[in-house]
Design an enzyme around this catalytic site. Structure first.
Site, PDB file in Angstrom:
ATOM      1  N   TYR A   1      -8.233 -10.640   2.563  1.00  0.00           N
ATOM      2  CA  TYR A   1      -9.540 -10.068   2.899  1.00  0.00           C
ATOM      3  C   TYR A   1     -10.361  -9.658   1.683  1.00  0.00           C
ATOM      4  CZ  TYR A   1      -7.160  -5.512   2.345  1.00  0.00           C
ATOM      5  OH  TYR A   1      -6.445  -4.449   1.853  1.00  0.00           O
ATOM      6  N   GLU A   2      -9.738  -9.662   0.488  1.00  0.00           N
ATOM      7  CA  GLU A   2     -10.502  -9.271  -0.696  1.00  0.00           C
ATOM      8  C   GLU A   2     -11.379 -10.410  -1.213  1.00  0.00           C
ATOM      9  OE1 GLU A   2      -8.286  -6.670  -3.592  1.00  0.00           O
ATOM     10  OE2 GLU A   2      -6.639  -7.204  -2.250  1.00  0.00           O
TER      11      GLU A   2
ATOM     12  N   HIS B   1      -5.126  -9.211  -1.372  1.00  0.00           N
ATOM     13  CA  HIS B   1      -5.081  -9.578   0.040  1.00  0.00           C
ATOM     14  C   HIS B   1      -6.097 -10.677   0.316  1.00  0.00           C
ATOM     15  CE1 HIS B   1      -3.822  -5.390  -0.405  1.00  0.00           C
ATOM     16  NE2 HIS B   1      -3.055  -5.573   0.657  1.00  0.00           N
TER      17      HIS B   1
ATOM     18  N   SER C   1       0.819  -1.221   0.000  1.00  0.00           N
ATOM     19  CA  SER C   1       0.000   0.000   0.000  1.00  0.00           C
ATOM     20  C   SER C   1       0.849   1.265   0.000  1.00  0.00           C
ATOM     21  CB  SER C   1      -0.898   0.043   1.237  1.00  0.00           C
ATOM     22  OG  SER C   1      -1.805  -1.007   1.184  1.00  0.00           O
TER      23      SER C   1
ATOM     24  N   ALA D   1       2.775  -2.069   4.128  1.00  0.00           N
ATOM     25  CA  ALA D   1       2.594  -1.011   5.127  1.00  0.00           C
ATOM     26  C   ALA D   1       2.164  -1.714   6.406  1.00  0.00           C
ATOM     27  CB  ALA D   1       1.518  -0.044   4.668  1.00  0.00           C
TER      28      ALA D   1
ATOM     29  N   HIS E   1      -7.351   3.881   5.839  1.00  0.00           N
ATOM     30  CA  HIS E   1      -6.527   3.544   4.671  1.00  0.00           C
ATOM     31  C   HIS E   1      -5.904   4.809   4.076  1.00  0.00           C
ATOM     32  CE1 HIS E   1      -4.913   1.013   1.612  1.00  0.00           C
ATOM     33  NE2 HIS E   1      -5.549   1.625   0.638  1.00  0.00           N
TER      34      HIS E   1
ATOM     35  N   ASN F   1       1.951   3.851  11.099  1.00  0.00           N
ATOM     36  CA  ASN F   1       1.220   4.302  12.307  1.00  0.00           C
ATOM     37  C   ASN F   1       1.639   3.417  13.477  1.00  0.00           C
ATOM     38  OD1 ASN F   1      -0.510   2.324  10.514  1.00  0.00           O
ATOM     39  ND2 ASN F   1      -1.090   1.926  12.644  1.00  0.00           N
TER      40      ASN F   1
ATOM     41  N   HIS G   1      -3.406   0.079  -4.933  1.00  0.00           N
ATOM     42  CA  HIS G   1      -2.692  -0.989  -5.636  1.00  0.00           C
ATOM     43  C   HIS G   1      -3.037  -0.944  -7.115  1.00  0.00           C
ATOM     44  CE1 HIS G   1      -1.141  -3.488  -2.183  1.00  0.00           C
ATOM     45  NE2 HIS G   1      -1.887  -2.584  -1.570  1.00  0.00           N
TER      46      HIS G   1
ATOM     47  N   MET H   1      -1.817  -6.661   7.235  1.00  0.00           N
ATOM     48  CA  MET H   1      -2.872  -7.497   6.636  1.00  0.00           C
ATOM     49  C   MET H   1      -2.395  -8.262   5.404  1.00  0.00           C
ATOM     50  SD  MET H   1      -5.937  -4.681   6.737  1.00  0.00           S
ATOM     51  CE  MET H   1      -6.077  -3.478   8.063  1.00  0.00           C
ATOM     52  N   SER H   2      -1.103  -8.470   5.267  1.00  0.00           N
ATOM     53  CA  SER H   2      -0.632  -9.099   4.015  1.00  0.00           C
ATOM     54  C   SER H   2       0.653  -9.879   4.230  1.00  0.00           C
ATOM     55  CB  SER H   2      -0.382  -8.005   2.967  1.00  0.00           C
ATOM     56  OG  SER H   2       0.719  -7.200   3.364  1.00  0.00           O
TER      57      SER H   2
HETATM   58  N1  HPA Z   1      -2.771  -2.683  11.215  1.00  0.00           N
HETATM   59  C1  HPA Z   1      -2.917  -3.501  10.142  1.00  0.00           C
HETATM   60  N2  HPA Z   1      -2.493  -3.181   8.934  1.00  0.00           N
HETATM   61  C2  HPA Z   1      -1.886  -1.991   8.788  1.00  0.00           C
HETATM   62  C3  HPA Z   1      -1.698  -1.106   9.845  1.00  0.00           C
HETATM   63  C4  HPA Z   1      -2.171  -1.475  11.139  1.00  0.00           C
HETATM   64  O1  HPA Z   1      -2.058  -0.749  12.139  1.00  0.00           O
HETATM   65  N3  HPA Z   1      -1.062  -0.019   9.342  1.00  0.00           N
HETATM   66  C5  HPA Z   1      -0.862  -0.256   8.017  1.00  0.00           C
HETATM   67  N4  HPA Z   1      -1.359  -1.447   7.672  1.00  0.00           N
END
Ligand code: HPA
Length: 277
Positions: free
Chosen positions: A91-92, A89, A36, A119, A250, A238, A67, A214-215
């Protein structure tokens, strides 16, 4: 059977590699997956051909806004590389093996190494938003595995050195040489698409994770299954839920990943040069 075929190469990877070779001849050394907000790395590729995933059989077009869903083949720092700009991903679609054919394709094109990027949220104060984190290991919290249904004995994959120790040394060396040392830590895979709760983040910390995302984990498993060596790196966007003050979204992930891209570009270029020698 999940479609790998009993022998590697009997899926769609060969067919897709032929399409790439028809567009640009050659064999390749390193494959990359861009996460991402990191798509800008694909602009660094020289002598490039770009093939939309929609032209490649069984390549999953990502529904995630950041993406781009194209394969870029060319050179970086003089090394022939293939970039998967965009990942599907779990989740998709609910399919943990969604990236099976793209990874097979890298192998069929001659790649020996996969560099995966993503990310992620940091669980450690000193790994700050905007900075990269080299992944040393993972925790598969989702419980999903892309090799479920695979019949080949190779499914009993040893994951003890999934994140190649030699490649990690190379990344640490180039990070030192290009400026600051890179942080290293354990990545914990949550299925998404929701961000974690603060309680889940406290749990992740207790269990030994340094970052969450998440990946990546399914692709690392698929890559090891096909015999690729793996290095993986997060851009921290973050602090995990409850650890920071900012609301998670996102939009926020994309914006901070973009800011981290310059450092990432530098590292990736130096890594590719070193590994491709
Ligand atoms: N959690 C899950 N996926 C993420 C995060 C997060 O805090 N930041 C960027 N992708």
């Amino acid at each position: 059977m999940n479609g790998f075929g009993s022998e590697f190469g009997s899926g769609y990877g060969k067919e897709c590699a032929d399409i790439v070779r028809a567009a640009r001849e050659g064999t390749y050394r390193i494959g990359m997956i861009l996460g991402s907000g990191l798509g800008a790395l694909a602009e660094e590729i020289e002598d490039a051909v770009r093939i939309p995933y929609s032209h490649l059989t069984d390549f999953p077009v990502s529904t995630v806004s950041s993406h781009s869903s194209e394969l870029v083949a060319g050179t970086l720092a003089g090394v022939p590389v293939v970039i998967l700009a965009g990942r599907a991903h779990y989740y998709e679609s609910g399919d943990p093996a969604a990236m099976r054919t793209p990874i097979q394709t890298l192998k069929e094109l001659g790649c020996e190494v996969l560099l995966a990027t993503n990310a992620a949220g940091s669980l450690r104060d000193e790994i700050t938003p905007g900075s990269p984190m080299l992944i040393s290991d993972h925790i598969n919290w989702s419980g999903k595995n892309p090799l479920i249904g695979e019949e080949d004995e190779k499914r009993f994959l040893d994951m003890s050195t999934a994140y190649d120790p030699e490649l990690r040394e190379v990344m640490k060396k180039v990070a030192r040489e290009t400026g600051e040392p890179i942080a290293e830590g354990v990545y914990m895979w949550f299925s998404g698409p929701t961000f974690e709760t603060p309680a889940e983040i406290r749990m992740a910390k207790l269990l030994g994770a340094d970052a969450v995302g998440m990946s990546t984990v399914p692709e690392v498993i698929l890559a090891r299954f096909t015999g690729l060596r793996v290095a993986a790196m997060s851009v921290i966007t973050n602090y995990g839920a409850g650890l920071g003050t900012e609301a998670l979204s996102h939009e926020q992930t994309k914006a901070v990943a973009l800011k981290g891209t310059d450092r990432m570009k530098q590292l990736v270029r130096a890594f590719v040069k070193e590994v491709g020698q």
